[in-house]
Write an enzyme that holds these catalytic residues in place. Sequence first.
Site, PDB file in Angstrom:
ATOM      1  N   GLN A 100      50.227  45.329  42.572  1.00 59.75           N
ATOM      2  CA  GLN A 100      50.790  45.007  44.206  1.00 59.75           C
ATOM      3  C   GLN A 100      51.286  46.342  44.847  1.00 59.75           C
ATOM      4  O   GLN A 100      51.651  46.251  46.147  1.00 59.75           O
ATOM      5  CB  GLN A 100      52.266  44.388  43.734  1.00 59.75           C
ATOM      6  CG  GLN A 100      52.074  42.886  43.238  1.00 59.75           C
ATOM      7  CD  GLN A 100      51.572  41.905  44.147  1.00 59.75           C
ATOM      8  OE1 GLN A 100      51.553  42.282  45.240  1.00 59.75           O
ATOM      9  NE2 GLN A 100      51.019  40.983  43.733  1.00 59.75           N
TER      10      GLN A 100
ATOM     11  N   HIS B 242      55.273  40.883  35.856  1.00 60.29           N
ATOM     12  CA  HIS B 242      54.438  39.653  36.009  1.00 60.29           C
ATOM     13  C   HIS B 242      54.020  39.109  34.622  1.00 60.29           C
ATOM     14  O   HIS B 242      53.958  39.817  33.602  1.00 60.29           O
ATOM     15  CB  HIS B 242      53.248  40.107  36.799  1.00 60.29           C
ATOM     16  CG  HIS B 242      52.177  38.753  37.173  1.00 60.29           C
ATOM     17  ND1 HIS B 242      51.567  38.269  36.263  1.00 60.29           N
ATOM     18  CD2 HIS B 242      52.103  38.261  38.437  1.00 60.29           C
ATOM     19  CE1 HIS B 242      50.647  37.304  36.941  1.00 60.29           C
ATOM     20  NE2 HIS B 242      50.969  37.458  38.029  1.00 60.29           N
TER      21      HIS B 242
ATOM     22  N   ASP C 220      51.104  48.570  36.116  1.00 58.04           N
ATOM     23  CA  ASP C 220      50.572  47.622  36.897  1.00 58.04           C
ATOM     24  C   ASP C 220      50.707  47.866  38.192  1.00 58.04           C
ATOM     25  O   ASP C 220      51.626  47.699  38.895  1.00 58.04           O
ATOM     26  CB  ASP C 220      51.259  46.378  36.415  1.00 58.04           C
ATOM     27  CG  ASP C 220      51.006  44.882  37.076  1.00 58.04           C
ATOM     28  OD1 ASP C 220      49.895  45.241  38.007  1.00 58.04           O
ATOM     29  OD2 ASP C 220      51.262  43.969  37.147  1.00 58.04           O
TER      30      ASP C 220
ATOM     31  N   CYS D 223      54.623  33.605  38.652  1.00 55.58           N
ATOM     32  CA  CYS D 223      54.252  34.128  37.310  1.00 55.58           C
ATOM     33  C   CYS D 223      55.173  35.510  37.139  1.00 55.58           C
ATOM     34  O   CYS D 223      54.795  36.507  36.645  1.00 55.58           O
ATOM     35  CB  CYS D 223      52.788  34.812  37.412  1.00 55.58           C
ATOM     36  SG  CYS D 223      51.387  33.257  37.593  1.00 55.58           S
TER      37      CYS D 223
ATOM     38  N   LYS E 208      43.370  41.834  45.478  1.00 57.76           N
ATOM     39  CA  LYS E 208      44.563  42.393  46.409  1.00 57.76           C
ATOM     40  C   LYS E 208      44.509  43.521  47.204  1.00 57.76           C
ATOM     41  O   LYS E 208      45.270  43.706  48.141  1.00 57.76           O
ATOM     42  CB  LYS E 208      45.766  42.606  45.240  1.00 57.76           C
ATOM     43  CG  LYS E 208      46.160  41.761  44.107  1.00 57.76           C
ATOM     44  CD  LYS E 208      46.844  40.649  44.739  1.00 57.76           C
ATOM     45  CE  LYS E 208      47.171  39.455  43.645  1.00 57.76           C
ATOM     46  NZ  LYS E 208      48.078  39.917  42.440  1.00 57.76           N
TER      47      LYS E 208
END
Length: 540
Positions: free
Chosen positions: A339, A259, A336, A500, A362
């Site tokens: 997600q 991202h 990261d 993104c 999220k």
Amino acid sequence: MPGLMMFKLAIIMIMSIQNLNPGESVNPKIASSNEDPFDTKLITRLANEFYSEFKRAGVPVSSDKSSSKNGNGLSRGYPGSVRPYAPEVHPDSQENTIDEAFGSGEHSPGSQDSFVFGEPKEEGIRGLSTQKKAISPVFDADYVRRDFPALHQKVNGKPLIWLDNAATTHKPQSVIDATSKFYSKDNSNIHRAAHALAARATDLYEGSREKVQKFIGAASSKEIVFLRGTTEAINLVANSYGLANIGAGDEILLTTMEHHANIVPWQMLAQKTGATIRVAPINDKGELILEHFASLLSSRTKIVAVTHVANALGTVNPISQIINLSHAYGVPVLVDGAQSTPHMPINVQALNADFFTISGHKIFGPTGIGILYGKASLLEAMPPWQGGGSMIKDVTFANTIYEGIPQKFEAGTPDIAGVVGLGAAIDYLSKIGLPAIAAYEHELLNYATSKLLGISGLRLIGTAECKASVLSFVIDGLSTESIGKHLDQHGIAVRSGHHCAQPSLRRFGLESTVRPSLAFYNTYQEIDTLIDVLYQLPRK
């Protein structure tokens, strides 16, 4: 009973059954058996014992093959009327309650257990089943949906179908209530007053920190820093750890599927320091080429920053292998997790991650709140990024003494209500059970993938063997914008654009895709509607 179905039953028992009656544990023969877990006779016996517990708890058990919807479930003894385990809606209450008659498969990060999500398929994407499967008899998406008020509305005259979960998720009533209750009863700044409201607000704030610690398996709540989201968390690491440890000639290793939030901060750091960005490539399925990644590691590598689940492709990266390879060179790894956290259990100690980032919105929490996990030894050595109130012990015009971790990274008044709402979201997810969520979403993803592949001219972007949540695609002769607008006219919300993640899409020769993305409150019926509406697209 087919061997595969019996194996899934064993998995269900391990993952989802903790207490069948309040105060009553699972049969000790099941819990402590040292026999071969893949023995057919053993699994049959365990299944019988499993159902005997249901009968003893007063739950009707059906022996009719047709008792389960769509022909799914076990051919014998499927618990046809098991009540799904999920928080109930109580409109007049400030908190949800739980029916404790059935275990939730609640995630326990402290157990050091790992959970494999999106296991490789035997025949790759061509081997996907088109059948609607019920992996767990105690999970029901329709039941859970009642907790999410935003899902029960019409858009353009059609029932809303929210398939934009990779962008943001909707909030259960318990999160809305917790945030509202804070503002209506407990609103105060934290840490800096002796009055009752300040004490209550501080307890709520720090209590949520402890919930996050347990949720991701951190060693200490001091390793949890509250920020605005994953983007700010990565910027903090780049500007604090990065500026202190990375210089001219050093290298920062990323992957093609990142991202922008995990690219731009490192580029800015490289421009300041003279460091170099190295990028590990992905293959045509959207999978990291691990051998190439390993070849890019060297004594010049000072940090690896990598996504756990790719937001534009859905690829689940082999994070443990990435971390182990990097640590062999003494290189810290930032993961990261924006997600991955909504879809699978996370244990940062088991992963041995150095930094891990989470976005609250999220994981069904409020917007504008997020988390940076960092190993205590790293956070303690890092300088503060921002200065101001809360992060200091003593200030003179000559010198400032900073607070310890995590306070030295939380300058100013934080989003206290957001943190309270985040704690409520974690409570909600923990009660449902992330293993159960992961199993359900995995089958839903397989089902949706198989249906999309039947549409003429549709090309899936991101077909990794291990995937989560995301279904990016393009259709020959149609712009992604026109597809998105067509779906919106039928009440279906998806994301169309570059997500993104422009370098990731450009690897496939694209500037944009249509991206439906799933959550545990999505249903097979919603997937069927999506497919029907896609078939109605006007073609030239």
